[in-house]
Design an enzyme around this catalytic site. Sequence first.
Site, PDB file in Angstrom:
ATOM      1  N   GLU A  24     -10.896  -4.257   9.489  1.00 32.46           N
ATOM      2  CA  GLU A  24     -10.905  -5.650   9.023  1.00 32.46           C
ATOM      3  C   GLU A  24     -12.138  -6.423   9.509  1.00 32.46           C
ATOM      4  O   GLU A  24     -12.234  -7.629   9.293  1.00 32.46           O
ATOM      5  CB  GLU A  24      -9.628  -6.366   9.482  1.00 32.46           C
ATOM      6  CG  GLU A  24      -8.395  -5.903   8.725  1.00 32.46           C
ATOM      7  CD  GLU A  24      -7.167  -6.771   9.004  1.00 32.46           C
ATOM      8  OE1 GLU A  24      -7.108  -7.398  10.075  1.00 32.46           O
ATOM      9  OE2 GLU A  24      -6.265  -6.795   8.152  1.00 32.46           O
ATOM     10  N   GLU A  81       3.221  -8.058  10.313  1.00 27.75           N
ATOM     11  CA  GLU A  81       1.978  -8.560  10.908  1.00 27.75           C
ATOM     12  C   GLU A  81       0.832  -7.573  10.688  1.00 27.75           C
ATOM     13  O   GLU A  81      -0.261  -7.970  10.307  1.00 27.75           O
ATOM     14  CB  GLU A  81       2.190  -8.794  12.411  1.00 27.75           C
ATOM     15  CG  GLU A  81       0.949  -9.143  13.210  1.00 27.75           C
ATOM     16  CD  GLU A  81       0.421 -10.553  12.947  1.00 27.75           C
ATOM     17  OE1 GLU A  81       1.135 -11.372  12.349  1.00 27.75           O
ATOM     18  OE2 GLU A  81      -0.739 -10.818  13.331  1.00 27.75           O
ATOM     19  N   VAL A  85      -2.880   2.671   8.123  1.00 30.79           N
ATOM     20  CA  VAL A  85      -2.870   4.136   8.119  1.00 30.79           C
ATOM     21  C   VAL A  85      -4.307   4.587   8.358  1.00 30.79           C
ATOM     22  O   VAL A  85      -5.253   4.016   7.772  1.00 30.79           O
ATOM     23  CB  VAL A  85      -2.345   4.687   6.773  1.00 30.79           C
ATOM     24  CG1 VAL A  85      -2.436   6.211   6.734  1.00 30.79           C
ATOM     25  CG2 VAL A  85      -0.906   4.232   6.537  1.00 30.79           C
ATOM     26  N   GLY A  91      -3.695   8.051   1.102  1.00 34.11           N
ATOM     27  CA  GLY A  91      -3.458   8.697  -0.192  1.00 34.11           C
ATOM     28  C   GLY A  91      -2.315   9.691  -0.158  1.00 34.11           C
ATOM     29  O   GLY A  91      -2.128  10.469  -1.092  1.00 34.11           O
ATOM     30  N   GLY A  95       1.560   4.618   3.764  1.00 35.77           N
ATOM     31  CA  GLY A  95       1.640   3.151   3.671  1.00 35.77           C
ATOM     32  C   GLY A  95       2.858   2.722   2.878  1.00 35.77           C
ATOM     33  O   GLY A  95       3.618   1.843   3.294  1.00 35.77           O
ATOM     34  N   ASN A 122      -9.849  -7.811   0.009  1.00 30.92           N
ATOM     35  CA  ASN A 122      -9.284  -6.457   0.085  1.00 30.92           C
ATOM     36  C   ASN A 122      -8.558  -6.121  -1.230  1.00 30.92           C
ATOM     37  O   ASN A 122      -7.338  -5.963  -1.283  1.00 30.92           O
ATOM     38  CB  ASN A 122      -8.353  -6.346   1.286  1.00 30.92           C
ATOM     39  CG  ASN A 122      -8.036  -4.897   1.647  1.00 30.92           C
ATOM     40  OD1 ASN A 122      -8.336  -3.982   0.876  1.00 30.92           O
ATOM     41  ND2 ASN A 122      -7.427  -4.695   2.801  1.00 30.92           N
ATOM     42  N   TYR A 129      -0.143  -3.867  -3.385  1.00 30.27           N
ATOM     43  CA  TYR A 129       1.023  -4.701  -3.106  1.00 30.27           C
ATOM     44  C   TYR A 129       1.634  -5.243  -4.394  1.00 30.27           C
ATOM     45  O   TYR A 129       2.856  -5.259  -4.562  1.00 30.27           O
ATOM     46  CB  TYR A 129       0.638  -5.861  -2.178  1.00 30.27           C
ATOM     47  CG  TYR A 129       0.131  -5.425  -0.817  1.00 30.27           C
ATOM     48  CD1 TYR A 129       0.622  -4.277  -0.196  1.00 30.27           C
ATOM     49  CD2 TYR A 129      -0.836  -6.157  -0.142  1.00 30.27           C
ATOM     50  CE1 TYR A 129       0.160  -3.879   1.051  1.00 30.27           C
ATOM     51  CE2 TYR A 129      -1.301  -5.765   1.104  1.00 30.27           C
ATOM     52  CZ  TYR A 129      -0.803  -4.629   1.706  1.00 30.27           C
ATOM     53  OH  TYR A 129      -1.259  -4.243   2.930  1.00 30.27           O
TER      54      TYR A 129
END
Lengths: 158, 158
Positions: A24, A81, A85, A91, A95, A122, A129
């Site tokens: 990040e 939070e 992975v 892949g 996740g 991102n 999501y």
Amino acid sequence: MIRPATSSDIPAILRLIRALADYEKLSHQVVITEAQLREHLFGARPYAEVLLAEEAGQVVGYALYFHTYSTFLGRPSLYLEDLFVLPENRGQGHGKALLTRLAKVAVERGCGRFEWMVLDWNTPAIQFYESLGAVVSPEWKLCRMTGEALQRFAATAT
Amino acid sequence: MIRPATSSDIPAILRLIRALADYEKLSHQVVITEAQLREHLFGARPYAEVLLAEEAGQVVGYALYFHTYSTFLGRPSLYLEDLFVLPENRGQGHGKALLTRLAKVAVERGCGRFEWMVLDWNTPAIQFYESLGAVVSPEWKLCRMTGEALQRFAATAT
């Protein structure tokens, strides 16, 4: 395989927290220690819980979560939070396995919402999501007071 | 005057929650009951705490908050879920008094951050928060899975 973390997983969790921060571009913010993490996950007043993803006996991912509360629904929420992975283990569904397990925990505990934050650059994460049924809100912004500003403001309390 | 809420304040808090939802144009989302609020603030597993602002013995505002956790800092945060002062009692410092008291609680409890969310069209609120030293993040977005989508996703867990 997904399983709850135990106190013997603390070093592995800390490595993953640092790897997430690196991804990040926020490594400069990471100051957590092993002792702090142990106290805050397994001490007298736990602040969070952790699920781990394993592959061939190795920890390759984690989800750290806790409960927040919605006054509109009158029910707790499950707040994720951290979800991470290791890049070399992506892949393979880790996740998604962590997320589905968290959703199950949320439903079992009567939570009205399962929530988390995503960085707006991102794009792969946002698309992932949304494909699972999550809605990314365009209008809520995070406000944060920290460090010197927090100390200064707190000192004005009567 | 700022004071912690007690269970006898539940009806007043519920009225304020409904007034806040009305102000945010989200009244359709409010389904909380008095029994739920009592259980979740003062039951066996409290999910949140409440501070009240009073004027001439009347409750005119509230702040509902709980603790979240930052893995980067290794410290809890204080998260403000709701902050509201009745429209007819604004401009008298109640909001700021609630915020300064919360900042003080955050510092006393060793929190690294004091955080909350703001709707991006609520310019007066954003300007007010920034004037106090808060930073509004441009890049974090809220992801939410709820209702049918959450139930469906949870059902896919192994």
